[in-house]
Scaffold this motif. Structure first.
Motif, PDB file in Angstrom:
ATOM      1  N   SER A  31      33.670  12.283   2.666  1.00 29.64           N
ATOM      2  CA  SER A  31      34.404  13.508   2.139  1.00 29.64           C
ATOM      3  C   SER A  31      35.530  13.274   1.265  1.00 29.64           C
ATOM      4  O   SER A  31      36.248  12.107   1.402  1.00 29.64           O
ATOM      5  CB  SER A  31      35.162  14.201   3.243  1.00 29.64           C
ATOM      6  N   HIS A  59      27.765  10.776   2.919  1.00 28.74           N
ATOM      7  CA  HIS A  59      28.717  10.714   2.093  1.00 28.74           C
ATOM      8  C   HIS A  59      30.155  10.616   2.807  1.00 28.74           C
ATOM      9  O   HIS A  59      30.266  11.230   3.777  1.00 28.74           O
ATOM     10  CB  HIS A  59      28.477  11.540   1.056  1.00 28.74           C
ATOM     11  N   GLU A 109      26.353  17.588  -0.127  1.00 28.00           N
ATOM     12  CA  GLU A 109      27.125  17.490  -1.383  1.00 28.00           C
ATOM     13  C   GLU A 109      26.886  18.553  -2.340  1.00 28.00           C
ATOM     14  O   GLU A 109      27.695  18.451  -3.243  1.00 28.00           O
ATOM     15  CB  GLU A 109      26.961  16.126  -1.945  1.00 28.00           C
ATOM     16  N   SER A 124      31.115  17.992  -2.702  1.00 27.91           N
ATOM     17  CA  SER A 124      31.740  17.551  -1.434  1.00 27.91           C
ATOM     18  C   SER A 124      33.275  17.394  -1.537  1.00 27.91           C
ATOM     19  O   SER A 124      34.118  17.598  -0.619  1.00 27.91           O
ATOM     20  CB  SER A 124      31.324  15.848  -1.525  1.00 27.91           C
TER      21      SER A 124
END
Length: 420
Positions: free
Chosen positions: A274, A272, A397, A100
Motif C-alpha cells: 500500500s 503490492h 491496485e 493503490s
C-alpha cells in the motif's frame, strides 16, 4: 432522384444537429474551462450554507434493510470527496477510480513552507515542510475544480496538452486585500494535473525533496516564492493564508509514493504494498454519517454555536449511511461495490476539524474537545487521542467506487492503532 435529395437533406440536418449539440455542450460547460476538458464533480446545491449533497438521515427502508441480521450489507455510499491539493477545499464526485494510493485526484499536490533552522533563520531552499489547515485554516477557502479530458469536446485531440496531462486542476483563491462590496475578489490559475516530461521541462518544474511527517520523498516542485520567475499566485496565496516564510507548491512525483506499513497488510497478502501520495498516512478514510449524527447531538449541548457541516470537517473520502453510530469501529474487511478493502485502523483526530470548511475560521476547541471526551477508545493511540472514522487500503491496485454502492461486511475484529 427525389429520394436522393431527401436523404441528402436529412443527412445534412442530422450533421448540423450533432455539431450543434457538441457546440452547445462546449458552451454550456466546457468552453468556460480548460480546452478539451469537462468538469468533474457534483454541482454545489443552491443553498450556499449547505454546499454538499450528503445527508445524515436514513430512510425507513434503508433502516429496515441494514438492521436485517440475515444481510451482510451494512451501509451504502452517500458521498465521495477528493482533495487534489492537501488541506484545500474538497471536490464532491459521483464516482471515482481507486488506485493503490487512493482515489484518483486525491492529495496529489501540497503547499509547503521553508523550514526554520536552529537559530530561527530559514534553513535553506531544499528544506521544505508540508503545511495544512492545522496551521493555516484559510487553506479551506482555496477552491478546486477538476477538469478531465473530454473526447466529445470539439477541441479534443491526443496531442492537446490538457489531454496529455490527464486533465487540468483549476485553483481559485481570494485575492489578498481585495474586495468589492465586502465580497472577496477571486483569482484563479490552472495546473496540469499530471504534467508530461515536456511540460515539466518547459514550465521549469524540478524534482526536490520535501518533508511530510517523518517521510522525505522526492517531489515535483511546481514553484516557490524564492524563485525570481515565480508566478503571482504563489505569493498571493502565501499572503492570504498568513505564511511569513518562503512558500511552495509540490506535486507527487511519479514513482515516489510513500509506502504504508503501519497496521496495513503486506505485499505477500495483497500482491503490492500500500502507498500514499500526500495523504497523512493511509490511502482512504471512511466515516459513517450515523456517527456524525451522534456527534451532532452532543454538540448541541457542548457547542451550540458551531457553524458549518460537521461531516465535512473530517475531510473523509467516503461518507456512508448505516443504521448504527460507530459500527465501523469493528470492521476489518469490507466490499464496496465490486471491490475489496482492508479497514486497517481507527482514524485519530487532531485539531483540524475545528476549522469550518466553508469559511476557514477556527473554533477554539470544538468539535475536538467533545470528541476527546467520549472517543478516547484506542489504547494504541495513547491517552487523549480521539478516534473518529476509519482508515482503509484497497485490496486491488485498480477499481471504482460510486455513490449508491452497497457496503458488505466481510470480517470484523479488534483494532489497535500503531503511532508513527
Amino acid at each position: 432522384m427525389f429520394n436522393l435529395v431527401v436523404s441528402f437533406l436529412l443527412c445534412t440536418i442530422l450533421s448540423i444537429f450533432l455539431l450543434f449539440g457538441r457546440i452547445r455542450r462546449s458552451i454550456s460547460g466546457h468552453s468556460a474551462g480548460p480546452r478539451a476538458c469537462r468538469r468533474v464533480g457534483i454541482e454545489r446545491p443552491r443553498n450556499p450554507t449547505h454546499w454538499h449533497n450528503i445527508k445524515n438521515a436514513l430512510s425507513r427502508k434503508q433502516q429496515r434493510r441494514f438492521l436485517d441480521k440475515s444481510s451482510t450489507v451494512v451501509g451504502v455510499v452517500e458521498g465521495l470527496y477528493v482533495y487534489p491539493i492537501k488541506s484545500c477545499r474538497g471536490v464532491e464526485v459521483a464516482e471515482a477510480e481507486v488506485f493503490s494510493a487512493g482515489l484518483k485526484y486525491d492529495r496529489k499536490f501540497t503547499f509547503a513552507e521553508l523550514r526554520e533552522g536552529p537559530n530561527g533563520t530559514e534553513s535553506g531552499s531544499t528544506d521544505w515542510l508540508f503545511v495544512t489547515q492545522r496551521k493555516y485554516g484559510k487553506l479551506a477557502n482555496v477552491k478546486l475544480e477538476i477538469w478531465e479530458p473530454d473526447p466529445d469536446s470539439i477541441d479534443y485531440a491526443p496531442g492537446e496538452p490538457n489531454v496529455q496531462s490527464d486533465g487540468v486542476l483549476v485553483v481559485r483563491y481570494p485575492a489578498p486585500g481585495d474586495s468589492i462590496n465586502d465580497h472577496e475578489v477571486q483569482r484563479s490559475f490552472e495546473l496540469p494535473f499530471n504534467p508530461t516530461e515536456g511540460q515539466t521541462r518547459n514550465q521549469g518544474y524540478a524534482i526536490q525533496k520535501m518533508t511530510i511527517w517523518k517521510d522525505t520523498p522526492n517531489a515535483l516542485l511546481i514553484t516557490s516564492t524564492d524563485r525570481s520567475d515565480a508566478p503571482p499566485w504563489i505569493k498571493d496565496i502565501q499572503v492570504y493564508i498568513g505564511c511569513s516564510k518562503h512558500f511552495a507548491l509540490f506535486r507527487v512525483a511519479s514513482g515516489n509514493d510513500r509506502q504504508v506499513f503501519r497496521n496495513a497488510p503486506r505485499r505477500a497478502e495483497l500482491g503490492h504494498q500500500s502507498v500514499v501520495g500526500f495523504a497523512d498516512a493511509y490511502p482512504l478514510n471512511i466515516l459513517g454519517l450515523a456517527s456524525v449524527a451522534d456527534l451532532d447531538q452532543r454538540l448541541k449541548e457542548t457547542a451550540p454555536g458551531l457553524t458549518g457541516s460537521t461531516a465535512l470537517r473530517f475531510r473523509a473520502n467516503i461518507y456512508f449511511q448505516g443504521p448504527t453510530a460507530y459500527a465501523e469501529d469493528a470492521w476489518k474487511r469490507i466490499r464496496i461495490g465490486q471491490h475489496l478493502y482492508h479497514v486497517t485502523c481507527r482514524a485519530t483526530r487532531c485539531e483540524l476539524p475545528n476549522t469550518d470548511q466553508m469559511t476557514g475560521k477556527k473554533h477554539l476547541s470544538q468539535p475536538s474537545k467533545t470528541i476527546r471526551a467520549y472517543r478516547d477508545i484506542d489504547e494504541g493511540a495513547g491517552p487523549g487521542k480521539a478516534c473518529f472514522g476509519m482508515q482503509m487500503v484497497p485490496a486491488s491496485e485498480q477499481g471504482i467506487i460510486r455513490v449508491g454502492d452497497e457496503i458488505e461486511l466481510l470480517e470484523t475484529g479488534e483494532h489497535r492503532y500503531i503511532p508513527q
